[in-house]
Scaffold this motif. Sequence first.
Motif, mmCIF file in Angstrom:
data_model
loop_
_atom_site.group_PDB
_atom_site.id
_atom_site.type_symbol
_atom_site.label_atom_id
_atom_site.label_comp_id
_atom_site.label_asym_id
_atom_site.label_seq_id
_atom_site.Cartn_x
_atom_site.Cartn_y
_atom_site.Cartn_z
ATOM 1 N N GLY A 48 45.161 51.510 35.852
ATOM 2 C CA GLY A 48 43.737 51.653 35.541
ATOM 3 C C GLY A 48 42.957 50.404 35.905
ATOM 4 O O GLY A 48 41.841 50.484 36.412
ATOM 5 N N PHE A 49 43.535 49.250 35.647
ATOM 6 C CA PHE A 49 42.875 47.997 36.002
ATOM 7 C C PHE A 49 42.714 47.864 37.515
ATOM 8 O O PHE A 49 41.659 47.461 37.999
ATOM 9 N N ILE A 50 43.744 48.216 38.263
ATOM 10 C CA ILE A 50 43.673 48.121 39.729
ATOM 11 C C ILE A 50 42.620 49.082 40.273
ATOM 12 O O ILE A 50 41.834 48.722 41.162
ATOM 13 N N TRP A 51 42.568 50.318 39.748
ATOM 14 C CA TRP A 51 41.558 51.284 40.199
ATOM 15 C C TRP A 51 40.154 50.813 39.841
ATOM 16 O O TRP A 51 39.221 50.960 40.638
ATOM 17 N N SER A 52 39.995 50.247 38.666
ATOM 18 C CA SER A 52 38.678 49.738 38.256
ATOM 19 C C SER A 52 38.241 48.591 39.149
ATOM 20 O O SER A 52 37.083 48.512 39.563
ATOM 21 N N LEU A 53 39.167 47.709 39.453
ATOM 22 C CA LEU A 53 38.858 46.582 40.328
ATOM 23 C C LEU A 53 38.498 47.060 41.731
ATOM 24 O O LEU A 53 37.537 46.568 42.335
ATOM 25 N N LEU A 54 39.232 48.042 42.230
ATOM 26 C CA LEU A 54 38.944 48.597 43.550
ATOM 27 C C LEU A 54 37.569 49.247 43.583
ATOM 28 O O LEU A 54 36.797 49.049 44.535
ATOM 29 N N LEU A 55 37.229 50.002 42.556
ATOM 30 C CA LEU A 55 35.920 50.642 42.484
ATOM 31 C C LEU A 55 34.806 49.603 42.411
ATOM 32 O O LEU A 55 33.780 49.730 43.081
#
Length: 37
Positions: free
Chosen positions: A7-14
């Motif tokens: 979730g953190f990686i997806w949030s950072l990517l977004l």
Amino acid sequence: MTPSLAGFIWSLLLFIMLNTFVNLPIKSIKKVTFLAR
């Protein structure tokens, strides 16, 4: 641990994508066709 990391990686990517493309120029309102010159 793994779902929170994903979730953190997806949030950072977004966040990076939104900040990268915020300065793109806005498309013009009038439509330009391929054959119009």
